[in-house]
Enzyme design. Sequence first.
Site, PDB file in Angstrom:
ATOM      1  CG  ASN A   1      -1.884   1.132   1.405  1.00 20.32           C
ATOM      2  OD1 ASN A   1      -1.781   2.007   0.578  1.00 20.32           O
ATOM      3  ND2 ASN A   1      -2.433   1.358   2.537  1.00 20.32           N
TER       4      ASN A   1
ATOM      5  CE  LYS B   1      -0.355   3.269   4.754  1.00 22.56           C
ATOM      6  NZ  LYS B   1      -0.251   3.377   5.906  1.00 22.56           N
TER       7      LYS B   1
ATOM      8  CG  HIS C   1      -6.166   1.694   5.146  1.00 18.51           C
ATOM      9  ND1 HIS C   1      -5.729   2.600   6.050  1.00 18.51           N
ATOM     10  CD2 HIS C   1      -5.097   0.814   4.824  1.00 18.51           C
ATOM     11  CE1 HIS C   1      -4.462   2.446   6.332  1.00 18.51           C
ATOM     12  NE2 HIS C   1      -3.826   1.414   5.765  1.00 18.51           N
TER      13      HIS C   1
ATOM     14  CD  GLU D   1      -3.141   5.371   6.440  1.00 17.16           C
ATOM     15  OE1 GLU D   1      -3.067   5.484   5.461  1.00 17.16           O
ATOM     16  OE2 GLU D   1      -2.161   4.846   7.304  1.00 17.16           O
TER      17      GLU D   1
ATOM     18  CD  GLU E   1      -3.910  -2.628   7.213  1.00 17.04           C
ATOM     19  OE1 GLU E   1      -2.685  -2.869   6.701  1.00 17.04           O
ATOM     20  OE2 GLU E   1      -4.425  -1.634   7.136  1.00 17.04           O
TER      21      GLU E   1
ATOM     22  N   GLY F   1       2.157   2.040  10.652  1.00 23.23           N
ATOM     23  CA  GLY F   1       2.867   3.481  10.647  1.00 23.23           C
ATOM     24  C   GLY F   1       3.574   3.595  11.817  1.00 23.23           C
TER      25      GLY F   1
ATOM     26  CB  SER G   1       4.694  -1.816  12.308  1.00 24.45           C
ATOM     27  OG  SER G   1       4.150  -0.496  12.307  1.00 24.45           O
TER      28      SER G   1
END
Length: 254
Positions: free
Chosen positions: A9, A11, A95, A97, A167, A173, A213
């Site tokens: 991904n 991003k 996701h 985010e 996730e 991150g 991560s």
Amino acid sequence: MRRRLICGNWKLNLGPASAAALAGFLRERLAEHGDVEIAVFPTALSVPGVLAALAGSDIGVGIQEVAAVPSGALTGANSAVMAREAGCRWMLAGHSERRQFFAETDEGVRDKIRAGLAAGLRPVACVGETLAQRQAGEVQSVIRRQLDKALEGLSPAQTSDMALAYEPVWAIGTGVNATPEQAQEVHAFVRDWLRSRFSPEVAQGVRILYGGSVNAGNASKLLGCPDIDGALVGGASLQVGAFADIVSAACAGR
Ligand code: PGA
């Protein structure tokens, strides 16, 4: 046995030129990748260049975000039908985010998954709890709610076209990955959910990826867990060597 799936991904990183360059490097470096399936998710603007760089290779390309409708008055949105037409095979949905920064709801995730499936894309649907939810002992209730909604109304065949990704939000991150034990526990829960919602066959077939991560150092242990069928990789997917090492860890098997 479920075929391993490693997704990168990217991003909001890498414009058309640099994304195409990374795709070209990956193509060379990953010419041999055993039976591991690979997909990368560039920004929408970089999708055409990445598709061109990967033409004829078996590395798939996905779109990070689609709207719930194929076209219309939705300034700024991406269409699943158009992504498919461009050559994407995959899409991300749910996701954290998107949920966090774009106010995406469980219902919205569901509608986007339906739009993607209708367009012939294979969704990777993400679920995961926040740190506060984990500390409050709500991991299973959060994941169950997200799954119930995201896959609402889907047939077993549609579900089998998807992959799921666990996730944990606190691991994305941050450099703090879930331990293999923590991840395996949730993956087993997700597989049980698939079994009771659909069937043992669907549960056996659907790949459940871990994301948060993942790097070259921790991939082997995570991918060694019985219910972890691959990885959704953010930061480390921007480095050819790290991503290739994660693919190698997946090749090594359980
Ligand atoms: P990360 O991101 O690997 O940088 O933690 C994973 C993701 O957001 O999919």
